[in-house]
Design a protein around this motif. Structure first.
Motif, PDB file in Angstrom:
ATOM      1  N   LYS A  23       0.836  -1.192   0.000  1.00 20.23           N
ATOM      2  CA  LYS A  23       0.000   0.000   0.000  1.00 20.23           C
ATOM      3  C   LYS A  23       0.875   1.249   0.000  1.00 20.23           C
ATOM      4  O   LYS A  23       1.904   1.306   0.671  1.00 20.23           O
ATOM      5  CB  LYS A  23      -0.926  -0.001   1.207  1.00 20.23           C
ATOM      6  N   ALA A  24       0.439   2.245  -0.760  1.00 14.90           N
ATOM      7  CA  ALA A  24       1.250   3.450  -0.924  1.00 14.90           C
ATOM      8  C   ALA A  24       0.635   4.691  -0.290  1.00 14.90           C
ATOM      9  O   ALA A  24       1.347   5.630   0.052  1.00 14.90           O
ATOM     10  CB  ALA A  24       1.481   3.708  -2.411  1.00 14.90           C
ATOM     11  N   PHE A  25      -0.708   4.700  -0.140  1.00 15.81           N
ATOM     12  CA  PHE A  25      -1.394   5.889   0.364  1.00 15.81           C
ATOM     13  C   PHE A  25      -2.373   5.516   1.478  1.00 15.81           C
ATOM     14  O   PHE A  25      -2.902   4.410   1.509  1.00 15.81           O
ATOM     15  CB  PHE A  25      -2.187   6.578  -0.751  1.00 15.81           C
ATOM     16  N   GLU A  26      -2.615   6.485   2.366  1.00 15.07           N
ATOM     17  CA  GLU A  26      -3.682   6.388   3.353  1.00 15.07           C
ATOM     18  C   GLU A  26      -4.762   7.395   2.991  1.00 15.07           C
ATOM     19  O   GLU A  26      -4.461   8.521   2.594  1.00 15.07           O
ATOM     20  CB  GLU A  26      -3.147   6.674   4.757  1.00 15.07           C
ATOM     21  N   VAL A  27      -6.020   6.988   3.137  1.00 17.67           N
ATOM     22  CA  VAL A  27      -7.153   7.853   2.831  1.00 17.67           C
ATOM     23  C   VAL A  27      -8.063   7.926   4.050  1.00 17.67           C
ATOM     24  O   VAL A  27      -8.385   6.905   4.650  1.00 17.67           O
ATOM     25  CB  VAL A  27      -7.960   7.321   1.626  1.00 17.67           C
ATOM     26  N   VAL A  28      -8.447   9.143   4.400  1.00 18.43           N
ATOM     27  CA  VAL A  28      -9.442   9.342   5.450  1.00 18.43           C
ATOM     28  C   VAL A  28     -10.571  10.186   4.861  1.00 18.43           C
ATOM     29  O   VAL A  28     -10.392  11.382   4.626  1.00 18.43           O
ATOM     30  CB  VAL A  28      -8.864  10.047   6.691  1.00 18.43           C
ATOM     31  N   TYR A  44     -11.733  14.366   1.044  1.00 20.68           N
ATOM     32  CA  TYR A  44     -10.946  13.154   1.281  1.00 20.68           C
ATOM     33  C   TYR A  44      -9.507  13.536   1.610  1.00 20.68           C
ATOM     34  O   TYR A  44      -8.848  14.219   0.822  1.00 20.68           O
ATOM     35  CB  TYR A  44     -10.963  12.248   0.041  1.00 20.68           C
ATOM     36  N   LEU A  45      -9.029  13.099   2.765  1.00 24.59           N
ATOM     37  CA  LEU A  45      -7.634  13.307   3.118  1.00 24.59           C
ATOM     38  C   LEU A  45      -6.793  12.191   2.505  1.00 24.59           C
ATOM     39  O   LEU A  45      -7.117  11.010   2.635  1.00 24.59           O
ATOM     40  CB  LEU A  45      -7.448  13.305   4.635  1.00 24.59           C
ATOM     41  N   LEU A  46      -5.701  12.572   1.838  1.00 25.27           N
ATOM     42  CA  LEU A  46      -4.802  11.625   1.187  1.00 25.27           C
ATOM     43  C   LEU A  46      -3.379  11.939   1.605  1.00 25.27           C
ATOM     44  O   LEU A  46      -2.938  13.084   1.517  1.00 25.27           O
ATOM     45  CB  LEU A  46      -4.932  11.734  -0.337  1.00 25.27           C
ATOM     46  N   ALA A  47      -2.648  10.892   2.058  1.00 28.89           N
ATOM     47  CA  ALA A  47      -1.256  11.068   2.474  1.00 28.89           C
ATOM     48  C   ALA A  47      -0.444   9.845   2.081  1.00 28.89           C
ATOM     49  O   ALA A  47      -0.981   8.732   1.974  1.00 28.89           O
ATOM     50  CB  ALA A  47      -1.161  11.267   3.989  1.00 28.89           C
ATOM     51  N   PRO A  48       0.862  10.026   1.847  1.00 26.13           N
ATOM     52  CA  PRO A  48       1.719   8.855   1.683  1.00 26.13           C
ATOM     53  C   PRO A  48       1.630   7.974   2.924  1.00 26.13           C
ATOM     54  O   PRO A  48       1.480   8.468   4.050  1.00 26.13           O
ATOM     55  CB  PRO A  48       3.119   9.467   1.527  1.00 26.13           C
ATOM     56  N   LYS A  49       1.700   6.674   2.722  1.00 24.50           N
ATOM     57  CA  LYS A  49       1.564   5.715   3.820  1.00 24.50           C
ATOM     58  C   LYS A  49       2.547   6.030   4.934  1.00 24.50           C
ATOM     59  O   LYS A  49       3.687   6.411   4.701  1.00 24.50           O
ATOM     60  CB  LYS A  49       1.817   4.301   3.295  1.00 24.50           C
ATOM     61  N   PRO A 308     -16.645   4.419   0.243  1.00 19.81           N
ATOM     62  CA  PRO A 308     -16.033   4.960   1.461  1.00 19.81           C
ATOM     63  C   PRO A 308     -17.077   5.406   2.482  1.00 19.81           C
ATOM     64  O   PRO A 308     -18.187   5.795   2.144  1.00 19.81           O
ATOM     65  CB  PRO A 308     -15.242   6.164   0.936  1.00 19.81           C
ATOM     66  N   GLU A 309     -16.682   5.312   3.754  1.00 16.21           N
ATOM     67  CA  GLU A 309     -17.519   5.737   4.861  1.00 16.21           C
ATOM     68  C   GLU A 309     -16.840   6.864   5.604  1.00 16.21           C
ATOM     69  O   GLU A 309     -15.624   6.839   5.840  1.00 16.21           O
ATOM     70  CB  GLU A 309     -17.785   4.567   5.811  1.00 16.21           C
ATOM     71  N   GLN A 310     -17.611   7.848   5.980  1.00 20.90           N
ATOM     72  CA  GLN A 310     -17.066   9.028   6.646  1.00 20.90           C
ATOM     73  C   GLN A 310     -16.281   8.645   7.895  1.00 20.90           C
ATOM     74  O   GLN A 310     -16.759   7.915   8.749  1.00 20.90           O
ATOM     75  CB  GLN A 310     -18.188   9.992   7.013  1.00 20.90           C
ATOM     76  N   GLY A 311     -15.055   9.134   7.969  1.00 23.76           N
ATOM     77  CA  GLY A 311     -14.231   8.943   9.163  1.00 23.76           C
ATOM     78  C   GLY A 311     -13.524   7.617   9.268  1.00 23.76           C
ATOM     79  O   GLY A 311     -12.792   7.394  10.236  1.00 23.76           O
TER      80      GLY A 311
END
Length: 316
Positions: A23-28, A44-49, A308-311
């Protein structure tokens, strides 16, 4: 010796497979719906893992989404810390309120950071929202007194831009959202991994546009190279919605037609297990559920549909 070589080949294949699945990214998701629920609109929050260097993809709901994520133990720090320290900037696809209202309302409590948008989108935000009348101008451009908390950075289509305070870059592509009005797709890259996020868009055949076709041509090589980790794309209405009342949005059938065009560019079977994150499903609840059921039924391409689900965090 032959047995040893077999074991060596076996472990090599296993390790290669595991590496490929890394996995390369985290999504919130801070907000996942279209429509009238102001507590759960596109963001949508997106960050490198394994980092907290998040970029926010659209900003319909911010604070309520952060609070939901904290309630789900996605974040273990305060909402203020997530807002001020974790979110490094905002990518705004278009200036409709359901994609920017969280940014506007949250601006007095926010920290200094960059807001990225294309020229037309930025001009609309400066003219109608951050103008000193409708709302204080928290930016460093536009009318009225400039508070200069936010740096307003205009994106040119097709040019790669560094996302400040992250290791990511972004490239913007034009979308049609009730032609001739624009929306934006963002191709976000970190090292060799990429994610594609689309703002609101209608199908090419309804919009009388080639925007999606050009986008599919651009990202097809990334699918062939196994670099594309997922596509965020909207499906606002179930198939029962007539074409003349789509208002620049997609249905399950129209999405699958567009993905079929993408597969034509990327190669037969290339979309198998590709993660498709379904965004912007509009209430009522029965329609949200119907969209999910119709997409699953029509998924002849074998894509991995994510609702996707919120949070609730997920990885790509």
């Amino acid at each position: 010796m032959a047995l040893f070589n077999r074991y060596l080949i076996f472990f090599f294949l296993i390790s290669t497979q595991l590496f490929a699945q890394k996995k390369a990214f985290e999504v919130v998701p801070l907000g996942v719906k279209g429509g009238i629920d102001e507590t759960n609109l596109s963001a949508y929050l997106l960050a490198p893992k394994n980092t907290t260097d998040f970029i926010c993809l659209d900003a319909g709901t911010i604070n309520a989404g952060i609070e939901k994520a904290i309630a789900n133990n996605t974040f273990t720090v305060s909402a203020d810390e997530v807002l001020r320290k974790y979110i490094k900037g905002y990518l705004i696809s278009h200036a409709h309120l359901d994609h920017v209202s969280g940014l506007i309302i949250g601006s007095p409590a926010d920290s200094s950071k960059t807001v990225y948008a294309t020229k037309d989108c930025m001009q609309m935000m400066e003219k109608h929202y951050f103008n000193g009348d409708t709302w204080a101008n928290f930016g460093d451009e536009g009318p009225g007194f400039q508070i200069k908390k936010y740096h307003f950075q205009t994106l040119a289509f097709g040019e790669e831009t560094k996302l400040t305070n992250t290791t990511m870059t972004v490239k913007a592509f034009q979308l049609s959202h009730v032609n001739p009005f624009e929306s934006t797709a963002f191709l976000i890259k970190n090292e060799e991994n990429v994610v594609l996020y689309l703002g609101d868009t209608g199908p090419d055949e309804i919009e009388k546009s080639n925007d999606l076709r050009l986008l599919w041509q651009a990202v097809a090589p990334l699918i062939k190279e196994k670099k594309l980790k997922g596509i965020f794309i909207e499906v606002s209405f179930p198939n029962e919605q007539p074409d003349n009342a789509l208002y620049g949005h997609l249905t399950p059938s129209h999405l699958m037609k567009e993905l079929t065009k993408l597969e034509e560019f990327a190669g037969k079977g290339s979309l198998q297990d590709l993660k498709i994150i379904v965004t912007h499903r509009k209430p009522p609840t029965k329609n949200i559920q119907k969209i999910k059921e119709q997409l699953k039924k029509e998924n002849v391409l074998g894509v991995d549909l994510i609702f996707p689900e919120q949070g609730k965090r997920f990885d790509l």
